[in-house]
Scaffold this active site. Structure first.
Site, short mmCIF file in Angstrom:
data_model
loop_
_atom_site.label_atom_id
_atom_site.label_comp_id
_atom_site.label_asym_id
_atom_site.label_seq_id
_atom_site.Cartn_x
_atom_site.Cartn_y
_atom_site.Cartn_z
N THR A 75 0.78 -1.17 0.11
CA THR A 75 -0.10 -0.15 -0.10
C THR A 75 0.87 1.08 0.03
OG1 THR A 75 -1.67 -1.32 1.28
CG2 THR A 75 -1.78 1.23 1.19
N LEU A 78 2.27 1.68 -3.36
CA LEU A 78 1.33 2.16 -4.65
C LEU A 78 0.96 3.56 -4.30
CD1 LEU A 78 -1.03 -0.71 -4.25
CD2 LEU A 78 0.26 0.13 -6.48
N GLU A 79 1.15 4.11 -2.89
CA GLU A 79 0.84 5.59 -2.66
C GLU A 79 1.90 6.38 -3.22
OE1 GLU A 79 -0.02 8.38 1.17
OE2 GLU A 79 0.73 6.06 1.53
N GLN A 80 3.19 5.89 -3.02
CA GLN A 80 4.22 6.84 -3.59
C GLN A 80 4.39 6.64 -5.07
OE1 GLN A 80 6.18 8.59 -1.68
NE2 GLN A 80 4.61 8.14 -0.14
#
Length: 340
Positions: A75, A78-80
């Site tokens: 997670t 994916l955020e970065q």
């Protein structure tokens, strides 16, 4: 006597009628929320308002809790990676496109949910939905090997807010044997070993139609958003049948960490097992949180020493100088448990 009995019978009926009328959104000059489910299971919810702008978002029932020990940290990656663009829109193109629209984009990845939200002018709704669909359905997973070094360096060098770290460690202690206790701020065990295949597996398993809601509020029309959603998200596949999950066991324990470089203050967080979102007692816990409140020394219009809140007053006047610099009462609701 008959008149008195008549009044006793009629008053409750009148009260119920008034309550039902006031519960109707139209009584407050508000449009009701309208929900449509697409053939693949994606739900589209709108609430129209008199506005020149529309806030539209894609909300996923997926977060850190959906990770496993093999892909812990997915997670966060994916955020970065979302900040580096998508498979179709590189970072520079994505940024210039959003700026040219005068729009605002907000991304949030939490323990149980992830959200992608945009605030756009009504005339740019179609373009905004297309950008959101691109972020959700075509994340830049292929850029992992190129960006991993920068992401890991940023993770190691960035100072996390103490409040976020304390909350993270409290979850790790209370739900130590479940994914609900996985870290959201780091460090992440084995994150350097995650590959593009791990991220793709996570996205394919959790970014599915049955876990997706598209919601909007503003000057758009419900029918318009439904058509845009069908075009942008109609190809998203539904996930496999949901297998029953075991309720996370709340482990009463204590975690102490000493760091003399953090100064003279001690940071303490205490949590008790609470109720999930849908519990009838959820509102009670919200009220309790509001009553206890929060406090920060030397801030606010009313000094804590003369506050009408008994907790704040007691903390501010303890030993003449106060016994804490600040405190906050928190409540965390989840699907099947909670923490107060």
């Amino acid at each position: 006597m008959l008149a008195s009995a008549s009044r006793q019978v009629r008053q409750p009926r009148l009260a119920r009628g008034i309550s039902q009328v006031l519960a109707d959104p139209m009584a407050w000059n508000q449009a009701p929320a309208v929900v449509t489910t697409l053939p693949n299971g994606v739900r589209v919810a709108t609430k129209e308002a008199f506005s020149e702008t529309t806030t539209v978002g894609v909300y996923l029932d997926a977060g850190v809790r959906n990770e496993t020990k093999d892909n812990q940290g997915a997670t966060y990656l994916l955020e970065q990676l979302a900040l580096t663009g998508t498979a179709k829109r590189p970072a520079a193109k994505l940024e210039s496109e959003i700026e040219s629209m005068g729009a605002a984009l907000d991304l949030s990845y939490g323990r149980e949910h992830s959200s992608f939200t945009m605030n756009v002018f009504n005339k740019d709704l179609a373009q905004g939905v297309d950008i959101l669909a691109d972020l959700v359905t075509a994340p830049a997973v292929a850029s992992l090997e190129k960006e991993k070094g920068n992401i890991l360096r940023k993770l190691a060098e960035t100072e996390k807010p103490t409040r976020a770290v304390i909350d993270d460690r409290l979850h790790a202690c209370a739900f130590r044997d479940y994914s609900l206790g996985f870290s959201t701020v780091g460090p992440f065990d084995g994150i350097e070993n995650l590959t593009q295949a791990h991220l793709k597996q996570y996205v394919d398993a959790n970014y599915t139609a049955d876990k997706m809601v598209i919601a909007a509020s503003g000057g758009m029309k419900h029918e318009e958003l439904v058509k845009l959603a069908e075009k942008a998200f109609g190809g998203v596949k539904a996930g496999p049948p949901v297998i029953g999950q075991t309720k996370p066991y709340f482990c009463g324990a204590e975690l102490l960490y000493r760091n003399d470089e953090m100064g003279p203050l001690a940071y303490i967080s205490v949590g008790w097992e609470a109720v999930p979102w849908k519990s009838p007692d959820a509102v009670t816990f919200m009220v309790m949180q509001s009553i206890i409140g929060s406090y920060k020394k030397n801030t606010g219009l009313v000094p804590g020493t003369i506050s009408g809140n008994r907790v704040i007053n007691a903390v501010s006047n303890k030993m003449g100088v106060g016994c804490a610099e600040e405190f906050e009462c928190f409540m965390r609701f989840y699907k099947d448990t909670g923490m107060f």
